[in-house]
Design an enzyme around this catalytic site. Structure first.
Site, PDB file in Angstrom:
ATOM      1  N   ALA A  54       0.854  -1.179   0.000  1.00 30.60           N
ATOM      2  CA  ALA A  54       0.000   0.000   0.000  1.00 30.60           C
ATOM      3  C   ALA A  54       0.894   1.235   0.000  1.00 30.60           C
ATOM      4  CB  ALA A  54      -0.895  -0.013   1.232  1.00 30.60           C
ATOM      5  N   GLY A  88       0.477  -5.033   0.837  1.00 32.01           N
ATOM      6  CA  GLY A  88      -0.679  -5.016  -0.054  1.00 32.01           C
ATOM      7  C   GLY A  88      -0.405  -5.700  -1.392  1.00 32.01           C
ATOM      8  N   GLU A 139      -0.965  -9.266  -0.752  1.00 34.33           N
ATOM      9  CA  GLU A 139      -2.409  -9.430  -0.539  1.00 34.33           C
ATOM     10  C   GLU A 139      -3.170  -9.356  -1.858  1.00 34.33           C
ATOM     11  OE1 GLU A 139      -2.119  -6.246   2.432  1.00 34.33           O
ATOM     12  OE2 GLU A 139      -3.226  -7.543   3.801  1.00 34.33           O
ATOM     13  N   GLU A 190       4.281  -5.241   7.124  1.00 33.13           N
ATOM     14  CA  GLU A 190       3.580  -4.110   7.749  1.00 33.13           C
ATOM     15  C   GLU A 190       4.031  -3.863   9.179  1.00 33.13           C
ATOM     16  OE1 GLU A 190       2.100  -6.500   5.966  1.00 33.13           O
ATOM     17  OE2 GLU A 190       0.586  -5.616   4.650  1.00 33.13           O
TER      18      GLU A 190
HETATM   19  N1  CAA Z   1       4.571   3.119  -0.623  1.00 27.37           N
HETATM   20  C1  CAA Z   1       5.010   4.286  -1.147  1.00 27.37           C
HETATM   21  N2  CAA Z   1       6.166   4.403  -1.800  1.00 27.37           N
HETATM   22  C2  CAA Z   1       6.922   3.300  -1.938  1.00 27.37           C
HETATM   23  C3  CAA Z   1       6.529   2.059  -1.425  1.00 27.37           C
HETATM   24  C4  CAA Z   1       5.286   1.990  -0.740  1.00 27.37           C
HETATM   25  N3  CAA Z   1       4.814   0.831  -0.239  1.00 27.37           N
HETATM   26  N4  CAA Z   1       7.475   1.147  -1.700  1.00 27.37           N
HETATM   27  C5  CAA Z   1       8.444   1.818  -2.380  1.00 27.37           C
HETATM   28  N5  CAA Z   1       8.105   3.105  -2.532  1.00 27.37           N
HETATM   29  C6  CAA Z   1       8.861   4.165  -3.207  1.00 27.37           C
HETATM   30  C7  CAA Z   1      10.053   4.603  -2.384  1.00 27.37           C
HETATM   31  O1  CAA Z   1       9.646   5.550  -1.410  1.00 27.37           O
HETATM   32  C8  CAA Z   1      10.943   5.184  -3.448  1.00 27.37           C
HETATM   33  O2  CAA Z   1      10.464   6.465  -3.764  1.00 27.37           O
HETATM   34  P1  CAA Z   1      11.488   7.720  -3.818  1.00 27.37           P
HETATM   35  O3  CAA Z   1      12.368   7.401  -4.994  1.00 27.37           O
HETATM   36  O4  CAA Z   1      10.584   8.891  -4.023  1.00 27.37           O
HETATM   37  O5  CAA Z   1      12.225   7.704  -2.530  1.00 27.37           O
HETATM   38  C9  CAA Z   1      10.666   4.304  -4.662  1.00 27.37           C
HETATM   39  O6  CAA Z   1       9.414   3.650  -4.399  1.00 27.37           O
HETATM   40  C10 CAA Z   1      11.702   3.214  -4.861  1.00 27.37           C
HETATM   41  O7  CAA Z   1      11.823   2.484  -3.645  1.00 27.37           O
HETATM   42  P2  CAA Z   1      13.230   2.187  -2.924  1.00 27.37           P
HETATM   43  O8  CAA Z   1      14.179   3.278  -3.226  1.00 27.37           O
HETATM   44  O9  CAA Z   1      12.945   1.887  -1.505  1.00 27.37           O
HETATM   45  O10 CAA Z   1      13.661   0.871  -3.715  1.00 27.37           O
HETATM   46  P3  CAA Z   1      14.641  -0.287  -3.181  1.00 27.37           P
HETATM   47  O11 CAA Z   1      14.879  -1.161  -4.362  1.00 27.37           O
HETATM   48  O12 CAA Z   1      15.789   0.300  -2.452  1.00 27.37           O
HETATM   49  O13 CAA Z   1      13.770  -1.100  -2.078  1.00 27.37           O
HETATM   50  C11 CAA Z   1      11.780  -2.210  -1.254  1.00 27.37           C
HETATM   51  C12 CAA Z   1      12.647  -1.820  -2.475  1.00 27.37           C
HETATM   52  C13 CAA Z   1      12.572  -3.158  -0.351  1.00 27.37           C
HETATM   53  C14 CAA Z   1      10.518  -2.891  -1.768  1.00 27.37           C
HETATM   54  C15 CAA Z   1      11.436  -0.927  -0.456  1.00 27.37           C
HETATM   55  O14 CAA Z   1      10.925   0.041  -1.369  1.00 27.37           O
HETATM   56  C16 CAA Z   1      10.400  -1.159   0.601  1.00 27.37           C
HETATM   57  O15 CAA Z   1      10.704  -1.665   1.658  1.00 27.37           O
HETATM   58  N6  CAA Z   1       9.134  -0.729   0.360  1.00 27.37           N
HETATM   59  C17 CAA Z   1       8.069  -0.808   1.326  1.00 27.37           C
HETATM   60  C18 CAA Z   1       7.580  -2.242   1.535  1.00 27.37           C
HETATM   61  C19 CAA Z   1       6.502  -2.264   2.566  1.00 27.37           C
HETATM   62  O16 CAA Z   1       6.700  -1.971   3.714  1.00 27.37           O
HETATM   63  N7  CAA Z   1       5.273  -2.628   2.135  1.00 27.37           N
HETATM   64  C20 CAA Z   1       4.132  -2.703   3.006  1.00 27.37           C
HETATM   65  C21 CAA Z   1       3.373  -1.428   2.909  1.00 27.37           C
HETATM   66  S1  CAA Z   1       2.057  -1.302   4.133  1.00 27.37           S
HETATM   67  C22 CAA Z   1       0.783  -2.176   3.485  1.00 27.37           C
HETATM   68  O17 CAA Z   1       0.879  -2.719   2.417  1.00 27.37           O
HETATM   69  C23 CAA Z   1      -0.451  -2.204   4.335  1.00 27.37           C
HETATM   70  C24 CAA Z   1      -1.426  -3.253   3.896  1.00 27.37           C
HETATM   71  O18 CAA Z   1      -1.481  -4.338   4.371  1.00 27.37           O
HETATM   72  C25 CAA Z   1      -2.400  -2.929   2.912  1.00 27.37           C
END
Ligand code: CAA
Length: 258
Positions: free
Chosen positions: A66, A109, A112, A132
């Site tokens: 998400a 998400g 999911e 999460e």
């Molecule tokens: N939401 C918003 N932006 C996101 C995102 C997310 N879930 N995942 C990645 N991005 C964005 C980053 O902020 C980054 O943007 P900027 O360039 O503006 O900084 C861009 O995408 C590229 O991401 P990274 O630089 O982090 O890329 P990476 O290759 O170094 O890492 C990753 C990849 C390990 C997937 C890392 O992006 C990450 O950990 N993302 C979040 C994963 C996460 O926590 N997901 C769960 C979200 S909560 C949820 O989903 C609730 C639910 O149950 C519905």
């Protein structure tokens, strides 16, 4: 075909391909994405010319979860009033079979969303998890329930409590994905699966989907009864007569989707 801000939709014959298209944020699932995915798939679902819908992302990310930036400032009352994420449930209500073609990150998400689809095909680059907890929240699009049903309690607990990410091999072994394919072949394989499904009788494919889906909602005895009623109903279709006649005549069937 309507156009979307966050998706690409492409039809080929009786199949449709829906591609998440926010590459710069690894297909983070904003509310806009949710509403567009639901609108696009519900439109395809209403078209009897579509026999299977493939949902995919990019080579790097199916979806990294998400949209964290969108969620970060939210309060509980606004989330409750908008029923944040509730529209995703409508994906599970589609009657047309769906295939998730997952490469790269399927986190939170994203995992999911893949689990909301009927068939889950993974590239060898796919990774899955419910991280999460590391953000101070828990899954919100059904992950705690669907992951547990897919892989069992121990692994679901571990993934939800530690946020550990699992690779495609582990996901396949655990029963989360139906098959792993080389990343370069993922879309071709997904399209081939979709074409195979779309080549079956549409009402019968819908019945098969409904029957399997029922297993997650009811007791064994009720589920078997539900299956039997649909099995009997299948004999009302022209496609049942055609399918069985074609077998006896040693020729391929020509389904009319009736
Ligand atoms: N939401 C918003 N932006 C996101 C995102 C997310 N879930 N995942 C990645 N991005 C964005 C980053 O902020 C980054 O943007 P900027 O360039 O503006 O900084 C861009 O995408 C590229 O991401 P990274 O630089 O982090 O890329 P990476 O290759 O170094 O890492 C990753 C990849 C390990 C997937 C890392 O992006 C990450 O950990 N993302 C979040 C994963 C996460 O926590 N997901 C769960 C979200 S909560 C949820 O989903 C609730 C639910 O149950 C519905």
């Amino acid at each position: 075909e309507p156009t979307y801000e966050t998706l690409l939709v492409e039809r080929t014959g009786r199949t449709a391909l829906v591609t998440l298209n926010r590459p710069r944020v690894l297909n983070a699932l904003s509310l806009k994405v949710m509403h567009e995915v639901v609108a696009a798939t519900e439109l395809l679902d209403r078209d009897p010319g579509v026999g299977c819908i493939v949902l995919t992302g990019s080579a790097k990310a199916f979806a990294a979860g998400a949209d964290i930036k969108e969620m970060a400032p939210q309060g509980p009352v606004d989330m409750y009033l908008t029923d944040w994420f509730a529209a995703w449930d409508r994906l599970a209500q589609l009657r047309t079979p769906t295939v998730a073609a997952v490469a790269g990150f399927a986190l939170g998400g994203g995992c999911e969303l893949a689990m909301l689809c009927d068939v889950l095909l993974a590239a060898d680059t796919a990774v899955f998890g419910q991280p999460e907890i590391k953000l101070g929240v828990i899954p919100g699009i059904g992950g705690s329930q669907r992951l547990t049903r897919a892989v069992g309690k121990a692994k679901a607990m571990e993934l939800c409590l530690t946020g550990r990410i699992m690779d495609a091999t582990e996901a396949e072994r655990a029963g989360l994905v139906s098959r792993i394919v080389p990343a370069a072949d993922l879309l071709d394989e997904a399209r081939a699966v979709a074409e195979t499904i779309a080549g079956m009788s549409l009402p019968i494919a819908m019945m098969a989907k409904e029957a399997v889906s029922r297993a997650f909602e009811t007791t064994l005895a009720e589920g078997v009864r539900f299956e039997r009623r649909l099995f009997h109903a299948a004999f009302a279709t022209a496609d049942q007569k055609e399918g069985m006649t074609a077998f006896i005549d040693k020729r391929p069937p020509k389904f009319q989707h009736r």
